[in-house]
Design an enzyme around this catalytic site. Structure first.
Site, PDB file in Angstrom:
ATOM      1  N   HIS A   1      -3.002   3.002   0.296  1.00 38.92           N
ATOM      2  CA  HIS A   1      -2.316   1.718   0.373  1.00 38.92           C
ATOM      3  C   HIS A   1      -1.343   1.733   1.546  1.00 38.92           C
ATOM      4  CE1 HIS A   1       0.480   4.106  -2.042  1.00 38.92           C
ATOM      5  NE2 HIS A   1       1.418   3.202  -1.884  1.00 38.92           N
TER       6      HIS A   1
ATOM      7  N   ASP B   1       5.590   5.361   3.285  1.00 38.95           N
ATOM      8  CA  ASP B   1       5.664   6.758   2.859  1.00 38.95           C
ATOM      9  C   ASP B   1       4.294   7.352   2.569  1.00 38.95           C
ATOM     10  OD1 ASP B   1       5.604   5.029   0.559  1.00 38.95           O
ATOM     11  OD2 ASP B   1       6.211   6.703  -0.707  1.00 38.95           O
TER      12      ASP B   1
ATOM     13  N   ASP C   1      -0.290   5.675  -5.631  1.00 41.93           N
ATOM     14  CA  ASP C   1       0.809   5.294  -6.523  1.00 41.93           C
ATOM     15  C   ASP C   1       0.344   4.422  -7.680  1.00 41.93           C
ATOM     16  OD1 ASP C   1       2.464   6.681  -4.857  1.00 41.93           O
ATOM     17  OD2 ASP C   1       3.550   4.953  -4.079  1.00 41.93           O
TER      18      ASP C   1
ATOM     19  N   HIS D   1       1.985   1.357   2.071  1.00 41.15           N
ATOM     20  CA  HIS D   1       3.402   1.703   2.103  1.00 41.15           C
ATOM     21  C   HIS D   1       3.697   2.808   3.121  1.00 41.15           C
ATOM     22  CE1 HIS D   1       4.177  -0.143  -2.138  1.00 41.15           C
ATOM     23  NE2 HIS D   1       4.230  -1.032  -1.170  1.00 41.15           N
TER      24      HIS D   1
ATOM     25  N   HIS E   1      -0.018  -1.872  -8.135  1.00 42.79           N
ATOM     26  CA  HIS E   1       1.100  -1.394  -7.320  1.00 42.79           C
ATOM     27  C   HIS E   1       1.162  -2.225  -6.039  1.00 42.79           C
ATOM     28  CE1 HIS E   1       4.023   1.423  -5.725  1.00 42.79           C
ATOM     29  NE2 HIS E   1       3.263   1.643  -4.671  1.00 42.79           N
TER      30      HIS E   1
ATOM     31  N   HIS F   1       3.424  11.205  -5.856  1.00 38.51           N
ATOM     32  CA  HIS F   1       4.842  11.556  -5.967  1.00 38.51           C
ATOM     33  C   HIS F   1       5.075  12.590  -7.064  1.00 38.51           C
ATOM     34  CE1 HIS F   1       6.599   8.401  -3.344  1.00 38.51           C
ATOM     35  NE2 HIS F   1       5.527   7.708  -3.706  1.00 38.51           N
TER      36      HIS F   1
END
Length: 254
Positions: free
Chosen positions: A53, A57, A128, A55, A111, A166
């Site tokens: 995705h 990070d 995520d 994002h 998400h 994560h």
């Protein structure tokens, strides 16, 4: 295939997969430095980058890796991921020659609306969407979408290794234990996680079978979760129960 979580940024994992011949791929490189260090230490050659995705990070290191190694970058159909060289979507199969690996692509909105996961070689590279003992926040999707996405993942073989983005497991465990305090499998997993983290070891990957036994977001039809939801006014249907759990987790202070 060897599967290695590389710590990055504050609490991210970049997933490194490599064969015995020195060929490697990485998934969701939020920064390039941990990848380059691991490649050098293990004498590996990077062959591809996979992104779940948009994002930062999860994609922040992809541009440097693409340029340094002249490799393809696979990503969902999302203009916010400009670094992509190949777009993949739900139902696609990704076949790599070095390392020899095959992954099925699944769309899992929730998400983000364009989030995808890669499933193959015994692993679920889930970004995520699914965490050990938890799930991602819904920044763009709805509870209906996120619940459906998690149900798709829950149907995969139990031995599948959940490789998430994560290190959230300890905090997720503390919330999960407020929902199912009498879940013996959950309590054992929480203790295992505390031991791993105390030794500065990753809590993931975990098997999907373990998640099905412990993760409340995959257990919205279990008796203890239904009881918790009833006390919180949301026992009517699975989506409502999921939404209640996610809302409570959003406000939870570990």
């Amino acid at each position: 295939m060897h599967v290695v979580p590389l710590p990055a940024l504050a609490d991210n994992y970049i997933w490194l997969l490599h064969d015995d011949s020195g060929n490697a791929i990485v998934v969701d490189p939020g920064e390039s430095e941990p990848v380059e260090a691991a490649l050098h230490a293990r004498k590996l050659t990077l062959r591809a980058v996979l992104l779940t995705h948009h994002h930062p990070d999860h994609i922040g290191g992809a541009e440097r890796l693409k340029e340094a190694f002249n490799i393809p970058v696979y990503a969902p159909e999302d203009d916010r991921i400009a670094v992509a060289t190949h777009r993949v979507k739900d139902g696609d199969s990704l076949a790599l020659s070095q390392p020899a690996a095959r992954f099925d692509v699944m769309a899992v909105p929730g998400h983000t609306l364009t989030h995808i996961v890669y499933v193959g070689e015994g692993v679920l590279l889930c970004g995520d969407t699914l965490f050990s003992l938890g799930c991602g926040r819904m920044f763009e999707g709805t509870p209906t979408q996120m619940h459906a996405s998690l149900q798709r993942l829950a149907a995969l073989p139990g031995e599948t290794l959940v490789c998430c983005g994560h290190e959230y497991t300890a905090a997720n465990a503390r919330f999960a234990q407020t929902v199912e305090p009498h879940n013996a499998a959950l309590n054992a997993r929480a203790q295992e996680v505390d031991t791993l983290r105390a030794a500065h070891r990753p809590s993931v990957p975990a098997t999907l079978a373990s998640e099905l036994a412990c993760n409340p977001f995959l257990r919205v039809n279990s008796d203890e979760v239904i009881d918790w939801c009833r006390r919180h006014g949301a026992a009517n249907d699975p989506v409502a129960r999921f939404a209640a759990l996610r809302s409570a987790k959003d406000a939870f202070k570990a």
